[in-house]
Design a protein around this motif. Structure first.
Motif, PDB file in Angstrom:
ATOM      1  N   THR A 198      93.227  30.229  45.806  1.00  0.00           N
ATOM      2  CA  THR A 198      92.818  29.628  44.535  1.00  0.00           C
ATOM      3  C   THR A 198      93.970  29.674  43.533  1.00  0.00           C
TER       4      THR A 198
ATOM      5  N   VAL B 195      86.098  30.940  46.154  1.00  0.00           N
ATOM      6  CA  VAL B 195      85.645  32.279  45.777  1.00  0.00           C
ATOM      7  C   VAL B 195      86.034  33.289  46.857  1.00  0.00           C
TER       8      VAL B 195
ATOM      9  N   ALA C   8      86.326  42.302  45.974  1.00  0.00           N
ATOM     10  CA  ALA C   8      85.422  41.720  46.974  1.00  0.00           C
ATOM     11  C   ALA C   8      86.215  41.119  48.128  1.00  0.00           C
ATOM     12  N   TYR C   9      87.335  40.465  47.802  1.00  0.00           N
ATOM     13  CA  TYR C   9      88.193  39.861  48.825  1.00  0.00           C
ATOM     14  C   TYR C   9      88.759  40.926  49.762  1.00  0.00           C
TER      15      TYR C   9
ATOM     16  N   HIS D 200      87.594  36.786  36.361  1.00  0.00           N
ATOM     17  CA  HIS D 200      87.024  38.012  36.942  1.00  0.00           C
ATOM     18  C   HIS D 200      87.931  38.558  38.053  1.00  0.00           C
ATOM     19  N   GLU D 201      89.236  38.567  37.796  1.00  0.00           N
ATOM     20  CA  GLU D 201      90.205  38.845  38.862  1.00  0.00           C
ATOM     21  C   GLU D 201      89.978  40.193  39.539  1.00  0.00           C
TER      22      GLU D 201
ATOM     23  N   ILE E  26      86.842  39.935  41.804  1.00  0.00           N
ATOM     24  CA  ILE E  26      86.953  39.021  42.948  1.00  0.00           C
ATOM     25  C   ILE E  26      87.985  39.514  43.957  1.00  0.00           C
TER      26      ILE E  26
ATOM     27  N   CYS F 111      88.128  29.622  35.878  1.00  0.00           N
ATOM     28  CA  CYS F 111      89.565  29.926  35.907  1.00  0.00           C
ATOM     29  C   CYS F 111      90.346  29.027  34.956  1.00  0.00           C
TER      30      CYS F 111
ATOM     31  N   TYR G  70      83.540  28.007  39.946  1.00  0.00           N
ATOM     32  CA  TYR G  70      84.502  29.097  39.790  1.00  0.00           C
ATOM     33  C   TYR G  70      85.821  28.591  39.215  1.00  0.00           C
TER      34      TYR G  70
ATOM     35  N   PRO H  45      90.710  34.079  46.903  1.00  0.00           N
ATOM     36  CA  PRO H  45      91.321  34.025  45.571  1.00  0.00           C
ATOM     37  C   PRO H  45      92.828  33.815  45.591  1.00  0.00           C
TER      38      PRO H  45
END
Length: 235
Positions: free
Chosen positions: A197, A191, A220-221, A213-214, A217, A26, A22, A194
């Protein structure tokens, strides 16, 4: 920018290898160096922007300790110089004082941080964790045969809100000193988190970090965070 991934042929359990997959999305312009076990780590002679190591078998822990012991002083120097480290799952135990087996025998580890790990190979612990690093929420999963112990965890990474810390009696998880970030959490960690990250990329020297894929992701977060906030969810 250089990112060194240590011993990927062995340190890749629990989808931990996806942390770097991942991060590579990025940071497509960065150089990712995958150092195999038989090679000298690049960090020994060169400047890198991140050193990563993930989960491994218990047998491999012994091999990695043996491999890294000659470079202990260099690792300590890099930590003092604020070189970023991301160490996940039982790879964290390599940096403690020792790993204790069920029969009481102890295997000396690097001894960089003042804690030890104790194995219980007949009982795997699985659980969820919700906590925070500063004001940043952190979530993740644990799956491990060992717990970590210390008279005082001086350099905690994550303050636990729900779930188990380094062991069931403490509410802190992982090790954080300068830009060393070590955690038992798997998942993969980057992942699942984020916001961290993005923070890590800044620490590495990226002025304006952008997540791959901000939109997806982050959605999903947020969904996962909502689930972890549900008091009905067992940790």
């Amino acid at each position: 920018m250089k990112i060194e991934v240590l011993f990927p042929e062995y340190c890749n359990l629990f989808a931990d290898s996806s942390n770097m997959k991942y991060l590579q999305q990025c940071l497509p312009e960065a150089e990712f160096i995958y150092t195999d076990y038989m090679s000298e780590p690049v960090f020994v002679t060169e400047t890198v922007n991140l050193i990563y190591m993930g989960a491994m078998t218990e047998h491999m822990q012994s091999m990695v300790i043996k491999k890294l012991m000659p470079y202990k002083e260099r690792i300590v120097e890099l930590i003092k110089q604020d070189v970023p480290f991301l160490i996940t799952s039982n790879a964290l135990e390599i940096f403690g004082r020792w790993i204790e087996n069920e029969d009481g025998t102890k295997e000396k580890a690097l001894g960089i941080f003042d804690f030890y790990a104790k194995r219980d190979m007949m009982h795997r612990f699985n659980g969820l964790v919700r906590g925070h690093f500063g004001d940043m929420p952190i979530i993740g999963f644990k799956t491990q045969f060992s717990m970590a112990y210390s008279q005082e965890f001086k350099y905690p990474f994550i303050q636990i809100d729900r779930g188990t810390g380094m062991n069931p009696k403490v509410n802190v998880e992982g090790i954080h000193l300068n830009h060393f970030y070590g955690t038992y959490l798997v998942g993969p960690f980057l992942v699942l988190n984020p916001l961290f990250t993005k923070y890590l990329m800044k620490v590495m020297g990226v002025e304006q970090p952008v997540l791959a894929h901000e939109a997806v992701i982050m959605d999903a977060y947020e969904r996962r965070m909502k689930e972890f906030m549900d008091p009905k969810v067992e940790f």
